[in-house]
Design a protein around this motif. Structure first.
Motif: not given
Length: 349
Positions: A57-77
């Motif tokens: 998590r970066l601040g309030e944004r979750t980038w990865d939290a299996p099994p429900d959330v996964f942002h690939p590289a192109e969606r991460r700043p």
């Protein structure tokens, strides 16, 4: 915004279970031996490897939290500087740096203008049209850094960014990189095996062994109080574990050392190799630790000779070339090692 990463990845028999926290403007160095999990951690943060547990998590944004959330590289700043830089060979330095803004949706003119600004910031405005094969190692590293920062990332990942440079270039580029990192307001994770890079560039060190964090703290704290053999070797100290009873420490591996300041209970004891004196006979004089040792190996370093000594306890000694000649040191020789009690530093284990 704080970066919170509870990195849990299982790949075959290997398991990474490490927590990282990086504050804005902070540079955290991730160190560890080969196979410790450094690359796995970097790939997970970059979005190239999904977590099997935990979260990023970066601040309030979750980038990865299996099994429900996964942002690939192109969606991460994020911005990444790889060990071999991975510049596009067919593109100029300007076009390499402009690639990131273009990939994020900027128009060609705007991307090139931003790239030109970054090349000027890293001192390469005169090399905008140069292809990667014509750049020196230091110049290529700066292009890679400019490319990573040109998108204004929230997280900068540096994967052994100085490993490909020769010693002379490395000194200069390390200083330049440190200057740019001090100006960068985002979060920086530096993955390295080089203790000097970590000590010079990082605000905080995190040491991984076997997929777990074994020590973390400021460079000064880690250097003064290593907690594993790997860390002690990294910072160049002799490290022992034992139990203190006043000024006597009974070592877990056998033997006893005398310390200057009394302590009680489980402790680590450290001292530098250059604090060890070698003598053909039992030394006399001021109070000191002295024990019999056998020369196990001799290694020439820059201005000293490192002698590996078997004994109870075993010890590393750094001595001058003159000492080696005077004692005529050879593997198998029996000597006395001596260390003054005031040179030993003990702290709770």
């Amino acid at each position: 915004m704080t970066l919170h990463a509870d990195l849990r990845v299982t790949r075959g028999a290997f398991r990474l279970a490490a927590e990282l926290v990086v504050e804005p403007g902070e540079v955290v160095a991730l160190l560890g031996p080969n196979g410790a999990g450094k690359s796995t951690a970097l790939r997970a943060l970059a979005g190239l490897l999904p977590l099997t547990g935990g979260h990023i998590r970066l601040g309030e944004r979750t980038w990865d939290a299996p099994p429900d959330v996964f942002h690939p590289a192109e969606r991460r700043p994020i911005g990444v500087v790889f060990q071999d830089y991975l510049l596009f060979a067919h593109l100029s330095a300007l076009e390499n740096v402009a690639f990131g803004p273009r990939a994020r949706g900027a128009g060609r003119a705007a991307a090139r203008a931003e790239a030109a600004r970054w090349l000027e910031r890293v001192g390469l405005a005169g090399h905008a049209r140069a292809k990667p094969r014509t750049l020196s190692g230091g110049q290529a590293q700066r292009v890679a850094l400019a490319r990573a920062l040109a998108t204004g990332p929230d997280l900068l990942l540096l994967d052994e960014p100085l490993a490909a440079l020769d010693a002379a270039t490395r000194l200069h580029v390390r200083a330049e990189l440190g200057r740019h990192l001090r100006d960068y307001p985002g979060h920086t994770l530096l993955v390295t095996h080089d203790p000097l890079d970590a000590m010079v560039l990082a605000d905080r060190l995190v040491v991984l062994e076997h997929g777990e964090v074994v020590q973390q703290g400021t460079p000064t704290d880690v250097a003064r109080r290593p907690r594993t053999d790997y860390v002690a070797d990294l910072v160049g100290l002799n490290l022992y574990r034992g139990t203190a009873h006043g000024t006597a420490v009974e070592l877990a591996g056998g033997g006893t050392l005398t310390i200057a300041a009394p302590a009680t209970g489980p402790v680590h004891v450290v001292f530098p190799p250059n604090a060890v004196g070698l003598h053909p006979e039992h030394p006399t004089g001021s109070p000191r630790n002295a024990w019999r040792v056998t020369v196990a190996g001799i290694e020439q370093h820059a201005h000293t000779t490192r002698v590996r000594l078997d004994g109870v306890p075993p010890v590393l000694a750094d001595v001058t070339t003159a000492t080696v000649a005077d004692l005529r040191l050879r593997p198998g020789d029996e000597l006395w090692a001596a260390v003054k009690a005031t040179e030993l530093h003990a702290y709770p284990s």
